[in-house]
Write an enzyme that holds these catalytic residues in place. Structure first.
Site, mmCIF file in Angstrom:
data_model
loop_
_atom_site.group_PDB
_atom_site.id
_atom_site.type_symbol
_atom_site.label_atom_id
_atom_site.label_comp_id
_atom_site.label_asym_id
_atom_site.label_seq_id
_atom_site.Cartn_x
_atom_site.Cartn_y
_atom_site.Cartn_z
ATOM 1 N N ASP A 1 -14.976 -21.373 10.788
ATOM 2 C CA ASP A 1 -14.443 -20.030 10.610
ATOM 3 C C ASP A 1 -12.929 -20.137 10.410
ATOM 4 O O ASP A 1 -12.192 -20.495 11.336
ATOM 5 C CB ASP A 1 -14.793 -19.199 11.856
ATOM 6 C CG ASP A 1 -14.387 -17.735 11.722
ATOM 7 O OD1 ASP A 1 -13.462 -17.442 10.941
ATOM 8 O OD2 ASP A 1 -14.990 -16.892 12.412
ATOM 9 N N HIS B 1 -14.856 -17.776 18.716
ATOM 10 C CA HIS B 1 -14.796 -16.311 18.798
ATOM 11 C C HIS B 1 -16.137 -15.701 19.217
ATOM 12 O O HIS B 1 -17.204 -16.240 18.905
ATOM 13 C CB HIS B 1 -14.402 -15.775 17.414
ATOM 14 C CG HIS B 1 -14.077 -14.322 17.379
ATOM 15 N ND1 HIS B 1 -14.911 -13.373 16.845
ATOM 16 C CD2 HIS B 1 -12.974 -13.650 17.817
ATOM 17 C CE1 HIS B 1 -14.352 -12.183 16.941
ATOM 18 N NE2 HIS B 1 -13.170 -12.322 17.525
ATOM 19 N N SER C 1 -8.070 -18.256 17.588
ATOM 20 C CA SER C 1 -7.389 -16.959 17.686
ATOM 21 C C SER C 1 -6.593 -16.781 18.968
ATOM 22 O O SER C 1 -5.597 -16.069 18.971
ATOM 23 C CB SER C 1 -8.392 -15.823 17.525
ATOM 24 O OG SER C 1 -9.381 -15.894 18.522
ATOM 25 N N LYS D 1 -7.440 -10.017 8.220
ATOM 26 C CA LYS D 1 -6.225 -10.609 8.792
ATOM 27 C C LYS D 1 -5.184 -10.812 7.676
ATOM 28 O O LYS D 1 -4.513 -9.860 7.328
ATOM 29 C CB LYS D 1 -6.602 -11.863 9.562
ATOM 30 C CG LYS D 1 -7.686 -11.486 10.616
ATOM 31 C CD LYS D 1 -7.999 -12.514 11.600
ATOM 32 C CE LYS D 1 -9.267 -12.192 12.384
ATOM 33 N NZ LYS D 1 -9.262 -10.945 13.156
ATOM 34 N N GLU E 1 -13.784 -22.880 14.870
ATOM 35 C CA GLU E 1 -12.779 -22.178 14.070
ATOM 36 C C GLU E 1 -11.813 -23.238 13.560
ATOM 37 O O GLU E 1 -11.750 -24.329 14.136
ATOM 38 C CB GLU E 1 -12.003 -21.176 14.950
ATOM 39 C CG GLU E 1 -12.841 -19.995 15.362
ATOM 40 C CD GLU E 1 -12.175 -19.103 16.408
ATOM 41 O OE1 GLU E 1 -10.954 -18.890 16.355
ATOM 42 O OE2 GLU E 1 -12.915 -18.630 17.282
ATOM 43 N N HIS F 1 -8.259 -17.176 10.909
ATOM 44 C CA HIS F 1 -6.813 -17.150 11.173
ATOM 45 C C HIS F 1 -6.035 -18.191 10.366
ATOM 46 O O HIS F 1 -4.812 -18.289 10.499
ATOM 47 C CB HIS F 1 -6.544 -17.339 12.671
ATOM 48 C CG HIS F 1 -7.092 -16.201 13.474
ATOM 49 N ND1 HIS F 1 -6.393 -15.034 13.682
ATOM 50 C CD2 HIS F 1 -8.298 -16.031 14.080
ATOM 51 C CE1 HIS F 1 -7.139 -14.200 14.390
ATOM 52 N NE2 HIS F 1 -8.300 -14.781 14.652
ATOM 53 N N ASN G 1 -2.631 -9.113 13.234
ATOM 54 C CA ASN G 1 -2.989 -10.341 12.511
ATOM 55 C C ASN G 1 -2.665 -10.234 11.013
ATOM 56 O O ASN G 1 -3.220 -10.968 10.204
ATOM 57 C CB ASN G 1 -4.483 -10.629 12.673
ATOM 58 C CG ASN G 1 -4.860 -10.882 14.110
ATOM 59 O OD1 ASN G 1 -4.153 -11.582 14.828
ATOM 60 N ND2 ASN G 1 -5.965 -10.301 14.547
#
Ligand SMILES: Cc1ncc(COP(=O)(O)O)c(C=O)c1O
Length: 374
Positions: free
Chosen positions: A199, A126, A174, A233, A170, A202, A40
Site C-alpha cells: 500500500d 493500516h 502512516s 492524500k 505499506e 503515503h 495528508n
C-alpha cells in the site's frame, strides 16, 4: 497566537486567493484559524486552482454523479483513460480505480485470498488492510514492524501448511513516517513463491521518479503483485487504485465486492484525478524540497531532545502517555498550530504521539511557529 491567512509569507509558491489558501495551510478550529499540520495533502493539491477548475468544468460536462456501479451504468471512457494513464505511469500492465483506499483494501484482499490461505502482515499496517484480511477469512500472522528476519521466520514455518500466502505491508507507514525495505520484501516474496501487496498511500506523489512511489524508486514494479494507492492524500482528491497485471485486474472486476456493489466515483472526481496525476508527475522539484524540509525539521527536533521517527513528510514525536500528548496538542493549538494527538489503539500502547505532517503549503514562517510552540 492565531495566524490569519494573510500572514502567509512570500515564499509560499501558491497563488490562490485568500479563500483558497484558507483551506491549504490553514484550518478552522472552534472559530480560530490555525496552521494545519495534520492534513495528508502533501503536495497542496486539494486547493490547487487549476484542479478546482477541472473539477468544476467536468461537473458541467458530465453531471455530478456516475449513476451506478461500473458493472451497471457507471462505466465511462474517462475512467478507462485514467486507468490507462495510471498503468503507464506506474509501469504496470493495468490499473483498477476504486472509490476510496479503505473501500479498496477491504474488498481487494478478500478477492485475492480466502479461507485456508495465509496473510502475513507488518504489525503496523493500516486498519483498512487489517479489516480486509479479517473479511477474507484467511489466517493472519503479523511480523514485527519492518523486521525481515521475523517475516522470513513466519514464511519458513508456514511454507508447508499453506498453498497460498500473501505478504501485506505499506511502503510509507502512516503513523511512523518510515518506509519498508522494498527490495528485501521482493526478494523474500520470490524466494518463498508467495504474493505481495504494498500500500503506497503515503508514498505515492511524494517519493520515486515522477512521484510514482517507493516501488517505482526501486524499479521493481513488475515484481510486486498488487501496488495500491489513494487519491485522498497527495492527489488532494478522493478515490484509490490498484496497479497489477491484466489477468489480476480482470479477476478483480468480477470478484471484488466493493467494486461490483458500489456506485462508481462521480466523473468530476475521475477528471480531477487525471489532472492530479499529470500535476503530480510534474512536481519533482516540490517533492525534493518537501523531503528536505521534513528532514531539517526532524533534525532540529531531535537536536532539541524530541524522540522523532521516519524519513518522510510525516514526523511523529513520541511522547508516551495519552495525557502528555493531549496537553501538547492543546498547547500547540493555543500557539496557532493544529497537530493531532495519536493514541492507542491507532498507535502501540505507551507510544502516544504528535503526528506532524509537512506539506508544500507550509512556509518557513509556519514551521518556525510550530518549532517555537513545541
Ligand atoms: C495506508 C493507508 N491505506 C489506506 C488508507 C485509506 O485511504 P482512503 O482515505 O482513500 O480511504 C489510508 C488512510 O489513512 C492509509 O493510511
Amino acid at each position: 497566537m492565531s495566524l490569519e491567512p494573510d500572514a502567509l509569507s512570500a515564499d509560499n509558491h501558491r497563488t490562490c486567493t485568500p479563500t483558497q489558501r484558507r483551506g491549504g495551510a490553514f484550518i478552522e478550529r472552534q472559530g480560530r484559524t490555525l496552521i494545519d499540520f495534520s492534513a495528508n495533502d502533501y503536495l497542496g493539491l486539494s486547493t490547487h486552482p487549476e484542479l478546482a477548475q477541472v473539477m468544476a468544468e467536468a461537473a458541467l460536462e458530465y453531471g455530478t454523479g456516475s449513476t451506478g456501479s461500473r458493472l451497471v451504468s457507471g462505466d465511462r471512457a474517462i475512467t478507462h483513460h485514467l486507468e490507462a494513464e495510471l498503468a503507464a505511469s506506474m509501469g504496470a500492465e493495468s490499473a483498477l480505480v476504486f472509490n476510496s483506499g479503505y473501500q479498496m483494501n477491504v474488498s481487494l484482499i478478500p478477492a485475492i485470498v480466502g479461507k485456508g490461505d495465509l496473510v502475513i502482515a507488518d504489525k503496523f499496517v493500516h486498519a483498512s488492510l487489517i479489516d480486509g484480511i479479517r473479511l477474507s477469512g484467511a489466517k493472519l500472522l503479523r511480523y514485527r514492524h519492518n523486521d525481515m528476519g521475523h517475516l522470513e521466520a513466519r514464511l519458513q514455518s508456514a511454507k508447508h501448511s499453506f498453498s497460498r500466502v500473501l505478504i501485506v505491508t505499506e511502503s510509507v507507514f502512516s503513523m511512523e513516517g518510515d518506509s519498508a525495505p522494498i527490495s528485501e520484501l521482493i526478494a523474500l516474496k520470490s524466494m518463498y513463491n508467495c504474493e505481495l501487496l504494498i500500500d503506497e498511500a503515503h508514498a505515492w506523489g511524494v517519493f520515486g521518479p515522477n512521484g510514482m512511489g517507493l516501488i517505482a524508486k526501486e524499479g521493481v514494479q513488475n515484481q510486486c503483485d498488487y501496488i495500491t494507492a489513494t487519491f485522498g492524500k497527495s492527489a488532494g482528491s478522493a478515490g484509490a487504485f490498484v496497479a497489477c497485471s491484466k489477468e489480476r485486474k480482470n479477476q478483480l472486476i468480477n470478484t471484488c465486492r466493493g467494486f461490483i456493489y458500489s456506485t462508481a466515483l462521480p466523473l468530476p472526481v475521475i477528471a480531477v484525478n487525471r489532472a492530479a496525476l499529470t500535476k503530480i508527475k510534474s512536481m519533482n522539484c516540490e517533492r525534493e524540497t518537501l523531503i528536505q524540509t521534513a528532514d531539517q525539521i526532524r533534525n532540529t527536533l531531535s537536536t532539541a531532545g524530541f524522540q522523532t521517527r521516519g524519513n518522510s513528510p510525516i514526523i511523529p514525536i513520541i511522547l508516551g502517555e495519552n495525557r502528555t500528548v493531549l496537553e501538547a496538542q492543546s498547547k500547540l493549538a493555543l500557539a496557532g498550530c493544529n497537530v493531532i494527538a495519536m493514541r492507542p489503539p491507532t498507535v502501540p500502547d505507551g507510544e502516544a504521539r504528535l503526528r506532524i505532517v509537512i506539506t508544500t503549503h507550509h512556509t518557513q514562517a509556519h514551521i518556525q511557529t510550530l518549532i517555537e510552540a513545541l
